[in-house]
Design an enzyme around this catalytic site. Sequence first.
Site, PDB file in Angstrom:
ATOM      1  N   ARG A  35      -1.088   4.169   9.784  1.00 41.34           N
ATOM      2  CA  ARG A  35      -0.956   5.302  10.692  1.00 41.34           C
ATOM      3  C   ARG A  35      -1.914   6.401  10.285  1.00 41.34           C
ATOM      4  NH1 ARG A  35       5.040   6.651  11.207  1.00 41.34           N
ATOM      5  NH2 ARG A  35       4.369   8.805  11.334  1.00 41.34           N
ATOM      6  N   ALA A  38      -3.807   6.615   6.705  1.00 38.75           N
ATOM      7  CA  ALA A  38      -4.567   5.422   6.315  1.00 38.75           C
ATOM      8  C   ALA A  38      -5.859   5.341   7.135  1.00 38.75           C
ATOM      9  CB  ALA A  38      -3.717   4.172   6.518  1.00 38.75           C
ATOM     10  N   HIS A  39      -5.759   5.630   8.439  1.00 41.31           N
ATOM     11  CA  HIS A  39      -6.953   5.635   9.287  1.00 41.31           C
ATOM     12  C   HIS A  39      -7.952   6.680   8.801  1.00 41.31           C
ATOM     13  CE1 HIS A  39      -4.485   3.306  12.077  1.00 41.31           C
ATOM     14  NE2 HIS A  39      -5.575   3.024  12.753  1.00 41.31           N
ATOM     15  N   GLN A  40      -7.409   7.858   8.480  1.00 42.23           N
ATOM     16  CA  GLN A  40      -8.256   8.964   8.021  1.00 42.23           C
ATOM     17  C   GLN A  40      -8.985   8.579   6.730  1.00 42.23           C
ATOM     18  OE1 GLN A  40      -5.928  12.422   7.108  1.00 42.23           O
ATOM     19  NE2 GLN A  40      -7.613  13.829   7.467  1.00 42.23           N
ATOM     20  N   PHE A  43     -11.684   5.769   7.739  1.00 45.13           N
ATOM     21  CA  PHE A  43     -12.768   6.070   8.682  1.00 45.13           C
ATOM     22  C   PHE A  43     -13.376   7.462   8.534  1.00 45.13           C
ATOM     23  CE2 PHE A  43     -10.180   2.782  10.872  1.00 45.13           C
ATOM     24  CZ  PHE A  43     -11.106   1.760  10.734  1.00 45.13           C
TER      25      PHE A  43
END
Lengths: 177, 303
Positions: A35, A38-40, A43
């Site tokens: 969520r 983790a994406h932050q 990427f």
Amino acid sequence: MTEHHLEVPLEKEERLTELEVGDVVYLSGTIITARDKAHQRIFEEGEEPPVDLEGAAVFHAGPVVRRVDDGYELVVIGPTTSTRMAKYLEDIVDAGVKLIVGKGGMGPDAPEVMKDRAVYLTAPGGCAALLAERVKSIREVHWLDLGVPEAIWVLEVEEFGPLIVTVDAHGNELAGE
Amino acid sequence: MPDDSDRELLESIAEATVEALRVAETKLPDDVLERVERALEEEEDDHARMMLEAILENVRIAEEKGLPMCQDTGLITVFAEIGREFPLRLAGTIRDGIEEGIRRATEEIPLRPNVVHPISRENTGDNTGDRVPIVRFLPTKGEELRLHFLPKGFGSENSSAVTRLLPTEGLEGVREFVIKTVREAGGMPCPPIVLGVGVGGTIDEAAHLAKLALFRPLNVRNPDPEIAKLEEELLEEINRLGVGPMGLGGRTTALAVNVELAYTHTAGLPVAVNVQCWAARRATAIVYPDGFFEVTQREYPRG
């Protein structure tokens, strides 16, 4: 409503094109939760993902877990709002993710970004006790320093669903009026 | 320093908190369950039916196994009605009892640790933090302490909205704002939703009233017949939008609309809409001066 039973991670990409908006899907194999944070981390901060994203099914979810002697036990798990992750959609599809599972849709650009490359599936929101019954075990957990909801949980699932194809790989989207 | 009887009462408040949260997290109130069942009876769309059936099956499993029905076990809001004859020397420590109960509930039920610093996003790990749980103290008559719990997920909280209408926009402006909020929310808040609407007061009071409205059972209408009519009309209008369960289309977008009013300033018309997902969880712990407590889902704060 055509029903599909898929093995994940997906090995044969052509299976994606069989899925049409409105179809019902059940997943068996390995799914990965991720969520906001983790994406932050992957990427925006450029950290190497701790799991293989090629052909993966990523589930927008943060479980309730219980600490046990040799690790963690899943209590319940259900989808979180996917639009919060919409800004990373292009990145995550580029990284090889083929199936994204969540709730509330993936934003207005999703049909175009996902065309020929990935499919978005809606899980029944709030149905965390029901979906937990389809999770056989927690295989791994990564990045627990982000907190329990935001960590990456690698789950073994069997007939995980029902999931409804909301954005297919043909550029179509299913939505309310 | 609290004396022994105070300490016992504090322990009762902590235990009452754990039990109320256990009920709230694992059992959908009957009035909400009835509305979901009715939605399924009236639904013709296949996807909507599948989602409503999943909800009902999920509620059954959660209650049977004592599991939280949703993984987002929520941010916890408490409306604490203190009877004027409740031992008031404890008023400052009621909050301590509730916090202790939440820490225990997080381990025992268990709950997902959801509480983070708003900027650093660091998780406290036990569902408490500065000013959280959010506790509103409301004076009331009687000798009991009534702790009304509303553990609320943020899929729906994030779809909530406040505005300042012009006085001349009136009732029509209120309606338009409510409908716009629901339309923009789409499938995000896990429909079928419940809406709490607060009208009047100041901007913060309107938001408080919207939350207060969410505690009210779905089969209880506002005692003012005009407002009760507005609640029914808004519900009909929302269900004509076709958003449907999980935003995939269908007849039931909302299970109920609850509206609360306060008088306001002649120059303004504050309005708040608090969106609640189908998992409209709530429970009340009634704590008596002798430390005995009971938990129910039929009570609600009157504000």
